[in-house]
Design a protein around this motif. Structure first.
Motif, PDB file in Angstrom:
ATOM      1  N   GLU A 192      -1.884  58.519   3.626  1.00  0.00           N
ATOM      2  CA  GLU A 192      -1.146  57.468   2.936  1.00  0.00           C
ATOM      3  C   GLU A 192      -1.866  57.137   1.641  1.00  0.00           C
ATOM      4  OE1 GLU A 192       0.382  52.871   3.959  1.00  0.00           O
ATOM      5  OE2 GLU A 192      -0.903  53.986   5.340  1.00  0.00           O
ATOM      6  N   PHE A 193      -1.114  56.767   0.609  1.00  0.00           N
ATOM      7  CA  PHE A 193      -1.789  56.382  -0.627  1.00  0.00           C
ATOM      8  C   PHE A 193      -0.923  55.418  -1.429  1.00  0.00           C
ATOM      9  CE2 PHE A 193       1.105  59.018  -2.730  1.00  0.00           C
ATOM     10  CZ  PHE A 193       0.788  59.310  -4.050  1.00  0.00           C
ATOM     11  N   ASP A 194      -1.590  54.701  -2.304  1.00  0.00           N
ATOM     12  CA  ASP A 194      -0.927  53.820  -3.261  1.00  0.00           C
ATOM     13  C   ASP A 194      -1.498  54.150  -4.635  1.00  0.00           C
ATOM     14  OD1 ASP A 194       0.185  51.889  -4.825  1.00  0.00           O
ATOM     15  OD2 ASP A 194      -0.807  50.199  -3.862  1.00  0.00           O
ATOM     16  N   PRO A 195      -0.742  54.861  -5.481  1.00  0.00           N
ATOM     17  CA  PRO A 195      -1.265  55.267  -6.787  1.00  0.00           C
ATOM     18  C   PRO A 195      -0.999  54.254  -7.894  1.00  0.00           C
ATOM     19  CG  PRO A 195       0.836  56.314  -6.438  1.00  0.00           C
ATOM     20  CD  PRO A 195       0.590  55.445  -5.225  1.00  0.00           C
ATOM     21  N   THR A 196      -0.392  53.121  -7.573  1.00  0.00           N
ATOM     22  CA  THR A 196       0.005  52.163  -8.621  1.00  0.00           C
ATOM     23  C   THR A 196      -1.069  51.109  -8.829  1.00  0.00           C
ATOM     24  OG1 THR A 196       1.236  50.827  -7.010  1.00  0.00           O
ATOM     25  CG2 THR A 196       2.443  52.530  -8.196  1.00  0.00           C
ATOM     26  N   TYR A 197      -1.203  50.697 -10.082  1.00  0.00           N
ATOM     27  CA  TYR A 197      -2.236  49.741 -10.473  1.00  0.00           C
ATOM     28  C   TYR A 197      -1.603  48.397 -10.857  1.00  0.00           C
ATOM     29  CZ  TYR A 197      -5.264  53.834 -10.787  1.00  0.00           C
ATOM     30  OH  TYR A 197      -5.981  54.969 -10.504  1.00  0.00           O
ATOM     31  N   GLY A 198      -2.440  47.365 -10.843  1.00  0.00           N
ATOM     32  CA  GLY A 198      -1.993  46.057 -11.296  1.00  0.00           C
ATOM     33  C   GLY A 198      -1.437  45.201 -10.180  1.00  0.00           C
ATOM     34  N   ASP A 199      -0.845  44.083 -10.553  1.00  0.00           N
ATOM     35  CA  ASP A 199      -0.292  43.139  -9.589  1.00  0.00           C
ATOM     36  C   ASP A 199       0.852  43.792  -8.813  1.00  0.00           C
ATOM     37  OD1 ASP A 199      -2.039  41.173 -10.431  1.00  0.00           O
ATOM     38  OD2 ASP A 199      -0.640  40.408 -11.941  1.00  0.00           O
ATOM     39  N   PRO A 200       0.957  43.472  -7.515  1.00  0.00           N
ATOM     40  CA  PRO A 200       2.033  44.067  -6.713  1.00  0.00           C
ATOM     41  C   PRO A 200       3.412  43.747  -7.282  1.00  0.00           C
ATOM     42  CG  PRO A 200       0.406  42.970  -5.313  1.00  0.00           C
ATOM     43  CD  PRO A 200       0.073  42.594  -6.724  1.00  0.00           C
ATOM     44  N   ASP A 201       4.250  44.749  -7.324  1.00  0.00           N
ATOM     45  CA  ASP A 201       5.635  44.614  -7.788  1.00  0.00           C
ATOM     46  C   ASP A 201       6.533  44.691  -6.556  1.00  0.00           C
ATOM     47  OD1 ASP A 201       8.214  44.976  -8.755  1.00  0.00           O
ATOM     48  OD2 ASP A 201       7.577  46.220 -10.437  1.00  0.00           O
ATOM     49  N   PRO A 202       7.306  43.635  -6.269  1.00  0.00           N
ATOM     50  CA  PRO A 202       8.134  43.652  -5.052  1.00  0.00           C
ATOM     51  C   PRO A 202       9.177  44.758  -5.030  1.00  0.00           C
ATOM     52  CG  PRO A 202       8.704  41.790  -6.471  1.00  0.00           C
ATOM     53  CD  PRO A 202       7.457  42.386  -7.025  1.00  0.00           C
ATOM     54  N   THR A 203       9.478  45.344  -6.176  1.00  0.00           N
ATOM     55  CA  THR A 203      10.462  46.422  -6.219  1.00  0.00           C
ATOM     56  C   THR A 203       9.827  47.798  -6.024  1.00  0.00           C
ATOM     57  OG1 THR A 203      10.298  46.722  -8.624  1.00  0.00           O
ATOM     58  CG2 THR A 203      11.842  45.052  -7.816  1.00  0.00           C
ATOM     59  N   VAL A 204       8.491  47.838  -5.916  1.00  0.00           N
ATOM     60  CA  VAL A 204       7.767  49.100  -5.759  1.00  0.00           C
ATOM     61  C   VAL A 204       7.192  49.167  -4.345  1.00  0.00           C
ATOM     62  CG1 VAL A 204       5.778  50.440  -6.567  1.00  0.00           C
ATOM     63  CG2 VAL A 204       7.213  49.224  -8.205  1.00  0.00           C
ATOM     64  N   PRO A 205       7.295  50.301  -3.660  1.00  0.00           N
ATOM     65  CA  PRO A 205       6.696  50.411  -2.320  1.00  0.00           C
ATOM     66  C   PRO A 205       5.206  50.067  -2.344  1.00  0.00           C
ATOM     67  CG  PRO A 205       8.093  52.303  -2.768  1.00  0.00           C
ATOM     68  CD  PRO A 205       7.997  51.535  -4.048  1.00  0.00           C
ATOM     69  N   LYS A 206       4.740  49.390  -1.291  1.00  0.00           N
ATOM     70  CA  LYS A 206       3.324  49.034  -1.229  1.00  0.00           C
ATOM     71  C   LYS A 206       2.449  50.280  -1.138  1.00  0.00           C
ATOM     72  CE  LYS A 206       3.910  44.467   0.865  1.00  0.00           C
ATOM     73  NZ  LYS A 206       3.590  43.588   2.031  1.00  0.00           N
ATOM     74  N   SER A 207       2.943  51.292  -0.474  1.00  0.00           N
ATOM     75  CA  SER A 207       2.210  52.553  -0.354  1.00  0.00           C
ATOM     76  C   SER A 207       3.198  53.634   0.080  1.00  0.00           C
ATOM     77  CB  SER A 207       1.069  52.420   0.663  1.00  0.00           C
ATOM     78  OG  SER A 207       1.579  52.117   1.942  1.00  0.00           O
ATOM     79  N   TYR A 208       2.713  54.883   0.069  1.00  0.00           N
ATOM     80  CA  TYR A 208       3.532  56.030   0.449  1.00  0.00           C
ATOM     81  C   TYR A 208       2.820  56.801   1.554  1.00  0.00           C
ATOM     82  CZ  TYR A 208       5.752  55.132  -4.096  1.00  0.00           C
ATOM     83  OH  TYR A 208       6.388  54.552  -5.168  1.00  0.00           O
ATOM     84  N   VAL A 209       3.472  56.950   2.697  1.00  0.00           N
ATOM     85  CA  VAL A 209       2.962  57.814   3.744  1.00  0.00           C
ATOM     86  C   VAL A 209       3.509  59.214   3.450  1.00  0.00           C
ATOM     87  CG1 VAL A 209       2.908  58.320   6.213  1.00  0.00           C
ATOM     88  CG2 VAL A 209       2.882  55.946   5.423  1.00  0.00           C
ATOM     89  N   VAL A 210       2.655  60.073   2.919  1.00  0.00           N
ATOM     90  CA  VAL A 210       3.118  61.379   2.451  1.00  0.00           C
ATOM     91  C   VAL A 210       2.986  62.450   3.518  1.00  0.00           C
ATOM     92  CG1 VAL A 210       2.705  60.900   0.017  1.00  0.00           C
ATOM     93  CG2 VAL A 210       0.850  61.810   1.423  1.00  0.00           C
ATOM     94  N   TYR A 211       2.195  62.175   4.570  1.00  0.00           N
ATOM     95  CA  TYR A 211       2.085  63.143   5.664  1.00  0.00           C
ATOM     96  C   TYR A 211       1.833  62.401   6.956  1.00  0.00           C
ATOM     97  CZ  TYR A 211       0.568  66.929   8.682  1.00  0.00           C
ATOM     98  OH  TYR A 211       0.462  67.807   9.727  1.00  0.00           O
ATOM     99  N   GLU A 212       2.577  62.786   7.988  1.00  0.00           N
ATOM    100  CA  GLU A 212       2.371  62.250   9.329  1.00  0.00           C
ATOM    101  C   GLU A 212       2.697  63.361  10.315  1.00  0.00           C
ATOM    102  OE1 GLU A 212       2.727  57.905  11.412  1.00  0.00           O
ATOM    103  OE2 GLU A 212       4.228  58.484   9.933  1.00  0.00           O
ATOM    104  N   ALA A 213       1.752  63.698  11.170  1.00  0.00           N
ATOM    105  CA  ALA A 213       1.929  64.818  12.085  1.00  0.00           C
ATOM    106  C   ALA A 213       3.169  64.623  12.951  1.00  0.00           C
ATOM    107  CB  ALA A 213       0.698  64.960  12.968  1.00  0.00           C
ATOM    108  N   GLY A 214       3.957  65.655  13.051  1.00  0.00           N
ATOM    109  CA  GLY A 214       5.157  65.596  13.865  1.00  0.00           C
ATOM    110  C   GLY A 214       6.373  65.093  13.142  1.00  0.00           C
ATOM    111  N   LYS A 215       6.201  64.747  11.841  1.00  0.00           N
ATOM    112  CA  LYS A 215       7.345  64.243  11.073  1.00  0.00           C
ATOM    113  C   LYS A 215       7.572  65.113   9.851  1.00  0.00           C
ATOM    114  CE  LYS A 215       6.970  59.435  12.523  1.00  0.00           C
ATOM    115  NZ  LYS A 215       6.902  58.034  12.092  1.00  0.00           N
TER     116      LYS A 215
END
Length: 215
Positions: A192-215
């Motif tokens: 999982e990662f969050d590549p965005t900087y600065g104050d949280p933007d409610p319209t932007v995902p908090k993070s991205y789960v880019v790999y999960e085993a079995g999915k």
């Protein structure tokens, strides 16, 4: 009061903690250090320390750790357990991240090995100069192997190694991985990662789960 006469005793007392730390270093830790240093060079200089102490759970990562457990091998599930030792090594630290390497030794092999962890290589583009938003969802365009994890820890109950890398000091951008021990090796199960900087933007995902085993 004869101060000079007290100095040898005071110096001895002051040295006791370091002597205790040295005595607590388990057999095998020197070999694990040598393997990591030979493979990783300056990336595992251990901040120049000649004798890195064994760290307790509250040591915030500035030390080595040793974990022991037994497991059933997949090639002989009805046979005897195999004893495993995992050395978590302090390889060095920066301003806000600690580098760790892991060495695994199993009872069916006399040779410890440096663990290589599969990690995804991520492709993404920013939508603005502030790097606070992505132009599109990120994707994986390949995998690589690394022997260094950042701010890593080992959960003895689940036999899972986790890492969490802060991309800068305030930790607004980061990546995190999970690797589970199965049948003698560690497999990537989540990234999982969050590549965005600065104050949280409610319209932007908090993070991205880019790999999960079995999915």
């Amino acid at each position: 009061m004869n101060v000079p006469a007290l100095l040898p005793a005071l110096l001895l007392v002051a040295a006791l903690p370091s002597l205790a730390l040295a005595a607590e270093r388990p057999e095998g830790i020197a070999a694990a250090e040598a393997i990591a240093r030979a493979a990783l060079g300056a990336d595992c200089d251990m901040n120049g320390m000649e004798d890195v102490p064994m760290a307790g759970p509250e040591a915030e990562g500035f030390g080595h750790a040793l974990y022991r457990f037994a497991y059933k091998p997949g090639y002989d599930p009805n046979g005897p357990d195999i004893e495993a030792e995992i050395y978590q090594l302090f390889c060095g630290s920066g301003a806000y991240n600690i580098r760790n390497a892991f060495v695994l030794k199993t009872g069916d092999s006399d040779t410890p090995k440096l663990i290589a962890f599969a990690t995804p290589h991520l492709a993404y583009e920013y939508a603005n100069e502030e790097n606070s938003r992505l132009a599109a969802d990120p994707r994986i365009d390949g995998f690589r192997a690394t022997a260094l994890l950042v701010n890593a820890s080992f959960d003895e109950k689940t036999r899972t190694i986790t890492s969490h890398t802060a991309w800068r000091g305030i930790g607004d951008a980061w990546d995190s991985g999970e690797w589970v021990f199965r049948n003698g090796d560690f497999r990537l199960t989540r990234f999982e990662f969050d590549p965005t900087y600065g104050d949280p933007d409610p319209t932007v995902p908090k993070s991205y789960v880019v790999y999960e085993a079995g999915k």
